[in-house]
Design a protein around this motif. Sequence first.
Motif, PDB file in Angstrom:
ATOM      1  N   ARG A 525       0.799  -1.328   0.056  1.00  0.00           N
ATOM      2  CA  ARG A 525      -0.046  -0.012   0.087  1.00  0.00           C
ATOM      3  C   ARG A 525       0.880   1.268  -0.001  1.00  0.00           C
ATOM      4  O   ARG A 525       0.646   2.197  -0.720  1.00  0.00           O
ATOM      5  CB  ARG A 525      -0.922   0.007   1.270  1.00  0.00           C
ATOM      6  N   GLU A 526       1.841   1.192   0.855  1.00  0.00           N
ATOM      7  CA  GLU A 526       2.660   2.419   0.867  1.00  0.00           C
ATOM      8  C   GLU A 526       3.307   2.643  -0.409  1.00  0.00           C
ATOM      9  O   GLU A 526       3.656   3.546  -0.976  1.00  0.00           O
ATOM     10  CB  GLU A 526       3.666   2.203   2.135  1.00  0.00           C
ATOM     11  N   ASP A 585      -5.520  -0.855   7.886  1.00  0.00           N
ATOM     12  CA  ASP A 585      -5.141  -2.096   8.105  1.00  0.00           C
ATOM     13  C   ASP A 585      -6.174  -3.173   8.799  1.00  0.00           C
ATOM     14  O   ASP A 585      -6.274  -3.974   8.562  1.00  0.00           O
ATOM     15  CB  ASP A 585      -3.949  -2.706   8.729  1.00  0.00           C
ATOM     16  N   ARG A 586      -6.779  -2.393   9.834  1.00  0.00           N
ATOM     17  CA  ARG A 586      -7.834  -3.029  10.532  1.00  0.00           C
ATOM     18  C   ARG A 586      -9.238  -2.411  10.259  1.00  0.00           C
ATOM     19  O   ARG A 586      -9.240  -1.053   9.773  1.00  0.00           O
ATOM     20  CB  ARG A 586      -7.467  -2.838  12.127  1.00  0.00           C
ATOM     21  N   ARG A 587     -10.267  -3.139  10.617  1.00  0.00           N
ATOM     22  CA  ARG A 587     -11.639  -2.753  10.498  1.00  0.00           C
ATOM     23  C   ARG A 587     -11.604  -1.772  11.694  1.00  0.00           C
ATOM     24  O   ARG A 587     -11.116  -2.123  12.821  1.00  0.00           O
ATOM     25  CB  ARG A 587     -12.479  -3.643  10.890  1.00  0.00           C
ATOM     26  N   PRO A 588     -12.454  -0.430  11.435  1.00  0.00           N
ATOM     27  CA  PRO A 588     -12.772   0.435  12.587  1.00  0.00           C
ATOM     28  C   PRO A 588     -13.591  -0.227  13.711  1.00  0.00           C
ATOM     29  O   PRO A 588     -14.487  -1.026  13.455  1.00  0.00           O
ATOM     30  CB  PRO A 588     -13.385   1.578  12.068  1.00  0.00           C
ATOM     31  N   GLY A 589     -13.135   0.122  15.015  1.00  0.00           N
ATOM     32  CA  GLY A 589     -14.143  -0.150  15.990  1.00  0.00           C
ATOM     33  C   GLY A 589     -15.633   0.370  15.943  1.00  0.00           C
ATOM     34  O   GLY A 589     -15.669   1.349  15.441  1.00  0.00           O
ATOM     35  N   PRO A 590     -16.633   0.104  16.670  1.00  0.00           N
ATOM     36  CA  PRO A 590     -17.913   0.400  16.687  1.00  0.00           C
ATOM     37  C   PRO A 590     -18.093   2.049  17.091  1.00  0.00           C
ATOM     38  O   PRO A 590     -18.761   2.636  16.461  1.00  0.00           O
ATOM     39  CB  PRO A 590     -18.646  -0.222  17.416  1.00  0.00           C
ATOM     40  N   GLY A 591     -17.071   2.407  17.724  1.00  0.00           N
ATOM     41  CA  GLY A 591     -17.125   3.701  18.446  1.00  0.00           C
ATOM     42  C   GLY A 591     -16.619   4.677  17.492  1.00  0.00           C
ATOM     43  O   GLY A 591     -16.690   5.983  17.603  1.00  0.00           O
ATOM     44  N   ARG A 607     -10.972   4.298   5.075  1.00  0.00           N
ATOM     45  CA  ARG A 607      -9.899   4.937   4.215  1.00  0.00           C
ATOM     46  C   ARG A 607      -8.938   5.431   5.033  1.00  0.00           C
ATOM     47  O   ARG A 607      -8.856   5.787   6.318  1.00  0.00           O
ATOM     48  CB  ARG A 607     -10.623   6.494   3.691  1.00  0.00           C
ATOM     49  N   LEU A 608      -7.544   5.390   4.594  1.00  0.00           N
ATOM     50  CA  LEU A 608      -6.408   5.549   5.289  1.00  0.00           C
ATOM     51  C   LEU A 608      -6.378   7.157   5.479  1.00  0.00           C
ATOM     52  O   LEU A 608      -6.703   7.960   4.839  1.00  0.00           O
ATOM     53  CB  LEU A 608      -5.028   5.323   4.347  1.00  0.00           C
ATOM     54  N   SER A 609      -6.092   7.492   6.633  1.00  0.00           N
ATOM     55  CA  SER A 609      -6.128   8.774   7.261  1.00  0.00           C
ATOM     56  C   SER A 609      -4.625   9.576   6.663  1.00  0.00           C
ATOM     57  O   SER A 609      -3.682   8.847   6.671  1.00  0.00           O
ATOM     58  CB  SER A 609      -6.197   9.034   8.639  1.00  0.00           C
TER      59      SER A 609
END
Lengths: 635, 106
Positions: A525-526, A585-591, A607-609
Amino acid sequence: MATMDATGRAIDAVWKLESAKIIAALTRLVRDVGLAEELAQDALVAALEQWPAEGVPANPGAWLMTTAKRRAVDRIRRDKRLEERQEDLARSLDQADEVPDDVLRLMFVSCHPVLPPEQRAALTLRLLGGLTAAEVARAFLVTEPVMTQRLADAKRTLAEAGVGFELPAGPELAARLASVLEVVYLIFNEGYSATSGDDLMRADLALEALRLGRVLAELAPDHAEVHGLVALMEIQQSRAGARTGPGGEPVPLHEQNRGRWDPLLIRRGFAAMLRARALGQPPGPYVLQAAIAVSHAQAPSAAETDWVQIAALYGLLVRLLPSPVVRLNRALAVGMAHGADAGLALTDDLTTDPTLRNYHPLSVVRGDLLVRLGRHTEASAEFERAAALTRNSAEREFLLARAGEAPAPAAASLGPSADAFLARGDLSAATVRSYAQTLRRLCVDLGRGTLIGTLSARRVAQLFGVAWGDAAAKTWNRHVAAARSFASWTGVSFADGLERRDEVRVSARAIADLDAVLALDAAPRERAFWRVLAESGASATTALSLDVGELDGDGARGLRWSPATTALLRALTGSRTAGPVFLTDRRPGPGRMPGPADLCPHTGRARLSYERAEYLFKTATGGRYTLHLLSRAGR
Amino acid sequence: MRFLMTTVAPVRRDEALFIEMGKFVEELTASGVLLSTGGMELGGVTLVSKGGEITVTDGPFTEAKELAGGYAIVEVRSRDEAVELSRRFFGIIGDGDGRIQELYQP
């Protein structure tokens, strides 16, 4: 319903007392603080559902711990990503809880140097203090969404950097412990600097830090600096009630009513200091600062302060911590121990330090020393300068009163002359505005009462260096022009030491070894992302905003890149047909769920920040380059 | 927030209870909550100052003989946390009376 409220409050209290231990134990199981916190929250939710109906269990802490662990086990069994943890699991669960060690490990994680300091402090309060995101936000004077984001960023960075849960060993332990101490003291000072108008949550930070320090002293008892920090905080906090006057103005240490110092905390501070000394280690910065605090606390009255000892301690401290503030405090102590002129000499260097240009205590200390030397006109100028710089109105009045104590200056003083110069009527409004800025600074730094005739070109040049030395050439020249114009109007040549600067723009650093950078061994990705920037010249924000559907041959949205980059992008996007090109790389948490436009419909990842992309690039290039420079290489 | 917690409870000479109390006190000290703790005389003397005159009387005494007093000064974030600590305390010692009062800056 009253019982509901009481149960709700009981749950909150139990949570605040127990959450650090629970999150720490869960982190040992799942090796991810973000996930551990989520699971602990799940247990809290279960308590909120069950306790109001069934009553608070006999051992509420144990109930939460058991529930949370059960959830962790379920999660590990379900989750493929945690597969390698499954075999450890049985062993981990059989092991007796290492609660104290786990809490220490959690502190090391939340204070990890991979995080920026404000994230470390926020995460520590959240994970170790059990504070909600809203409470941490209030304490740090930011909005809740900002704080939620800050906490999410911190947890993601820790996960992505693969920060382990093992206790560091050897020299790394010392460095990591230093980071923990720094965070605790930062939290303490944040609370200690709160004023009466502030949210109480802010002042409570000092107590929170004190509590964390005491916990740390039990967990890492073999490190003198830990006890030094605790001693320092206990004694500083012991003066909390005495350090402001009835009008909210700060009361200097030597004028404080010692009867209002809290003897319970002083005694605890002394005890912590004894523990530090008993270890027989060479004194570090916290032990030395604590020793100074102890010395003050031991003096029965301000007049009986052992300034010789304190000056000697500052002499040691300044070698370990040569910060301007420590140097100023040393000058003050030397002035008390060995005479005002000795102290004043030590402050001379500090007046040319740009980091202290707005630090009003420097002028207060100099003013005090000058008064003692009978140099009232100069002292008055220092107090005026301090009054102009302080943000505390009660203190400002106090300082102005002190400035007035000196004999009145003669007619041609700086302030009135500057006013007359600006009011003479033949300058345009814009010029007046611009000149006023320069003259205000001269008046603040030199004192409105200073006689024009006593101004030296050297002193003014020095002041310019401190005030605007690091400003752009254009800004610098504007101030020089103002000072020269004013000087020629007064007929005194105090602006002769000022040189105009060349306004040609200095080109910023460029990436000289672009090929080497693009060939760095990084994740696919990078590598794809970097090549897009370097070849198309797109800004990082633009490139990150690209969606898979926009990719069109060797480019997108009018940007062009090479076929090799297209191949990398194809490999990266695979069978995805929509959603962001560059994903986390990871799925976002619910919060911390982003909007649908920033979510991949195939993988559920976000989306990558920009912050993350920038961090990865900086890390990969050893901090030499930014994404901005990379984009510029492509233009 | 700082609280003074005082208790009055029947005396129990129980080895297991001593050990458990010791652990509890140790844990509260380690978590930075407990600032000071100890036993406390019941009764004592009562003073009244009125019109410049001070009267000192013994007591008040409670009827039951086998009672013991204790106190703790704790630093916590809310009264509810102090209540929660008391709940645990009584979970160890059993029956008794307690009182929680906030302490203010000197």
